[in-house]
Each structure stands twice: as structure tokens, then as C-alpha cells.
Enzyme design. Structure first.
Site: not given
Ligand code: HXC
Length: 262
Positions: A69, A113, A116, A136
Site C-alpha cells: 500500500a 498489500g 495481499e 508491515e
Molecule cells: C510508497 C513506495 C513503496 C510503498 C517503494 N516505494 N515502496 N512508496 N509506498 N509501499 C517508493 C520508494 O519510496 C521510492 O521512491 C521508490 O518507490 C523506489 O523504492 P526504493 O526503496 O528506492 O527501491 P529499493 O531500494 O529497490 O527497495 C525496494 C523495496 C523498498 C525493498 C521494495 O522500496 C521497500 O521496502 N518498500 C516498502 C515495502 C513495504 O513496507 N510495504 C508494505 C507497505 S504497508 P523515491 O521517491 O524515493 O524514488 C502495506 C499495508 C497494507 O502494504 C495494508 C493495507 C492493504
């Protein structure tokens, strides 16, 4: 129809085609913002109600199916904002009402998400670079679209707890061993494999395919005895269809069946 956050196309050789939906928010690794989920719900409904479509394939990019998400959108939400607007409830459940088989084709990250949404598909094919996880906990949250429920039902409690509590990712091979995905292929084979699978299903009786999907899904939702009752009822009811008779006669006559989906 053109969308802001997804791309759609219709592919296939046979009379029934495959509806392909590609999540497309590349700069954010397909982070699932509200607009994307609205687009996805609309496209799923459009393909599901199109008589020319048999199966749906849902995919992302080679780097990310979806990285979760949209954290940037969520960061300042308040309890009452998410509660009153029906966040997640409003538009993430569209997949649950799709009658046609949905094949998820996952390459790269399927996190939070994203994992999911992948688990909402009827079956998953993974590229060998796929990474699944529910991270998360690392951002002070729990999954909100089925991660704590579908993951343990799919991979068992031990691995589900491990992934949810540590936030670690697993690769495609571990996902295959755990039963999260049914096939692992090279990244360049991901779409050909998913489309071939869809094409195979498109050649079956579509009414049977939909009833089959309902019966298998029932295994996740009801006790064994009522699931078995549903299966027996559907099994018996199919003897009232054209496609059961045609399928069996064609087998005995050593020819390809001509299903009419009724
Ligand atoms: C918003 C995101 C994002 C996310 C990545 N980006 N994941 N933006 N929401 N979930 C953005 C980053 O901020 C970054 O933007 C760009 O995408 C590239 O990501 P990087 O981190 O630079 O890439 P990398 O180093 O290759 O790492 C990839 C990654 C990491 C390991 C996937 O991005 C990451 O850990 N993302 C978050 C994963 C996460 O926590 N997902 C769960 C979210 S909570 P910029 O602008 O800096 O280039 C969730 C709740 C669900 O999903 C409940 C409701 C359904």
C-alpha cells in the site's frame, strides 16, 4: 478504456480471450494508492462481465508486482479518516467478487498489500526473482487486506508468523515449497507461462471453471462437511448440463469437446 495506474490488453488465439491487467506505477514500484485500486476494481469488473473473456491475468513489472500500500499516502491518515472513508474496505475487495479465474503473474517485489493482492488471485505463477513478504511490522502496522488470514491458510501458521513478525521476504523457490505459488519460471517466461495457462483454461467449459473456482474457494471459507456438501451438489447439478454430456461423449469418441458453457 484507458486508466491512470494500470494498463489493460486482450490477448489470445482461441474464441475466448485473456484479459491482462498490468499494474503500472513504475516510479513507486506499483505502490497501491487509492486511484490504482479504483482502476484495478474497474478493470476486473469490465473483464468479468465481458463474454469474450475467459481468464484474467494480473501482473506488474519485472521489478515489482507491488511493493505494498502507498506509505506516502497513508503516513498522515487518522483513525476517523480511514474508518469513515472505508479505507481498504471501499475498493480492495473487488477481486473477491470476480467469477472468472484470475491468474497472478508475480515478478519482483510482492510486499505488504502487494502480497495481499497476489493472494487474492486464484493461483500464482512466480518469476524466479519474485520476493514475497508482509513487512508491515517494520513500519509499525499490521496487514490490512487479508495478510494475517490468507497467508496462514495458504502457507501454515509457522511460516505466516515468521514472515509477519520478522517482516522478512521469501524468494520464489521458498514460496513454491510453501504452496504460495504453483509454478516458478524465468522472468522472461512469466507472461508466456501465465498466458498459456489462461489459454488452457479458456478452452474448458467456462461454466464448469467458474463453479470449480467457487468450490475450491469454499475450502477456505467453510468447515469440511459443508464444503463437501457444496461439491456434491455442484457435481450432481453438472449432470444437467450440455457440457458434461458433450465432454464425456467427446472422450469416448476420441475427439475434442465442443463446450457451449452451459
Ligand atoms: C510508497 C513506495 C513503496 C510503498 C517503494 N516505494 N515502496 N512508496 N509506498 N509501499 C517508493 C520508494 O519510496 C521510492 O521512491 C521508490 O518507490 C523506489 O523504492 P526504493 O526503496 O528506492 O527501491 P529499493 O531500494 O529497490 O527497495 C525496494 C523495496 C523498498 C525493498 C521494495 O522500496 C521497500 O521496502 N518498500 C516498502 C515495502 C513495504 O513496507 N510495504 C508494505 C507497505 S504497508 P523515491 O521517491 O524515493 O524514488 C502495506 C499495508 C497494507 O502494504 C495494508 C493495507 C492493504
Amino acid at each position: 478504456m484507458t486508466y491512470e495506474f494500470i494498463q489493460t490488453e486482450v490477448l489470445g488465439e482461441g474464441p475466448l480471450k485473456t484479459g491482462v491487467i498490468r499494474l503500472h506505477r513504475p516510479k513507486q514500484l506499483n505502490a497501491l494508492c487509492d486511484g490504482l485500486m479504483d482502476d484495478l476494481g474497474h478493470a476486473l469488473h469490465a473483464f468479468d462481465t465481458d463474454d469474450g473473456i475467459g481468464c484474467i491475468v494480473l501482473t506488474g513489472s519485472e521489478k515489482a508486482f507491488a511493493a505494498g500500500a502507498d506509505i506516502a499516502a497513508m503516513v498522515d491518515y487518522t483513525y476517523m479518516q480511514v474508518f469513515m472513508s472505508g479505507y481498504i474496505s471501499r475498493n480492495w475487495e473487488a477481486m473477491a467478487s470476480v467469477q472468472k479465474p484470475v491468474i497472478g503473474a508475480v515478478a519482483g517485489f510482492a510486499l505488504g498489500g502487494g502480497c495481499e493482492v497476489a493472494m487474492m488471485c486464484d493461483m500464482l505463477i512466480a518469476a524466479d526473482n519474485a520476493k514475497f513478504g508482509q513487512p508491515e511490522i517494520k513500519i509499525g502496522m499490521i496487514p490490512g487486506a487479508g495478510g494475517t488470514q490468507r497467508l496462514p491458510r495458504t502457507v501454515g501458521k509457522a511460516l505466516a508468523m515468521d514472515l509477519a513478525l520478522t517482516g522478512r521476504m521469501i524468494g520464489a523457490e521458498e514460496a513454491l515449497r510453501a504452496g504460495l505459488v504453483s509454478r516458478v519460471v524465468a522472468p522472461e517466461q512469466l507472461m508466456p507461462e501465465a498466458l498459456a495457462m489462461a489459454e488452457q483454461i479458456n478452452g474448458m467449459s467456462q461454466s464448469v471453471a467458474r463453479l470449480m473456482k467457487q468450490c475450491v474457494n469454499e475450502a477456505f471459507e467453510s468447515p469440511l462437511a459443508s464444503g463437501l456438501r457444496l461439491e456434491r451438489r455442484v457435481f450432481h447439478s453438472l449432470f444437467g448440463t450440455h457440457d458434461q454430456h458433450e465432454g464425456m461423449v467427446a472422450f469416448l469418441e476420441k475427439r475434442k469437446p465442443e463446450f457451449k458453457h452451459r
